[in-house]
Write an enzyme that holds these catalytic residues in place. Structure first.
Site, mmCIF file in Angstrom:
data_model
loop_
_atom_site.group_PDB
_atom_site.id
_atom_site.type_symbol
_atom_site.label_atom_id
_atom_site.label_comp_id
_atom_site.label_asym_id
_atom_site.label_seq_id
_atom_site.Cartn_x
_atom_site.Cartn_y
_atom_site.Cartn_z
ATOM 1 N N ASN A 16 -47.330 86.315 -6.074
ATOM 2 C CA ASN A 16 -48.188 86.921 -5.059
ATOM 3 C C ASN A 16 -47.422 87.229 -3.770
ATOM 4 O O ASN A 16 -46.397 86.623 -3.488
ATOM 5 C CB ASN A 16 -49.378 86.013 -4.765
ATOM 6 C CG ASN A 16 -48.964 84.627 -4.346
ATOM 7 O OD1 ASN A 16 -48.343 83.913 -5.120
ATOM 8 N ND2 ASN A 16 -49.288 84.237 -3.131
ATOM 9 N N ASP A 58 -54.440 84.771 -4.021
ATOM 10 C CA ASP A 58 -53.364 83.910 -4.521
ATOM 11 C C ASP A 58 -53.386 83.800 -6.043
ATOM 12 O O ASP A 58 -53.213 82.740 -6.616
ATOM 13 C CB ASP A 58 -53.437 82.508 -3.895
ATOM 14 C CG ASP A 58 -52.184 81.679 -4.164
ATOM 15 O OD1 ASP A 58 -51.104 82.270 -4.382
ATOM 16 O OD2 ASP A 58 -52.288 80.451 -4.178
#
Length: 172
Positions: A16, A58
């Site tokens: 991410n 996330d």
């Protein structure tokens, strides 16, 4: 990583973007949240498919890449890569060229995305579950832990079935 000696490629996922606060990083944050197919000898990228552009939850998609050979709907045998992602979607790509074959929700509670457009490969997000600073989203499914995290999965070619462990956790 997964390796296919037939294509001479390795397959893996990138994580991410940062910072997690999505308002501080405009754009798709290209090459994050991507399934990569790279030549093992040269390192050249043959393809990159970004699963969650501008990830704001996330959903670092670095988990297992399962390789299989299966018939498609037309009956043609294909070399496939299947990836259950933390974002709650199970992606299947043609591992020779990275084209998207399918992108299905692990279950109906996945709500940050309405569906993935198979032509563009882009997720159609539900703005109710966005994480912008001016919006308090509740019951986002899955949580940052993901519906699939770092557990190992497998494919049984005789049963033509995948076996995977999943979480079922949502977040605010």
């Amino acid at each position: 990583y997964a390796f296919d000696p037939g294509t001479i490629m390795i397959y893996y996922g990138s994580g991410n973007p940062a910072p997690w606060n999505e308002t501080m990083r405009p754009g798709d944050n290209k090459w994050t949240m991507t399934i990569w197919g790279r030549d093992i000898d040269t390192g050249e990228a043959h393809f990159g498919y970004q699963k969650t552009p501008h990830d704001e939850w996330d959903y670092a998609g670095v988990n297992v890449m399962m390789l299989s050979e299966q018939k498609d709907k037309a009956g043609k045998m294909r070399k496939l890569l299947t990836h259950p992602d933390r974002n709650g979607i199970v992606y299947t790509l043609d591992r020779t060229d990275g084209s998207l074959v399918s992108a299905d929700k692990i279950d109906d509670t996945v709500n940050w995305v309405k569906k993935v457009d198979l032509k563009t490969g882009l997720p159609q997000r539900d703005p109710e579950y966005a994480t912008g600073m001016d919006h308090r989203a509740r019951d986002i499914c899955p949580s940052g832990m993901g519906y699939h995290n770092q557990g190992h999965d497998s494919y049984d070619p005789e049963r033509q079935s995948f076996f995977m462990g999943i979480n079922h956790i949502c977040m605010d």
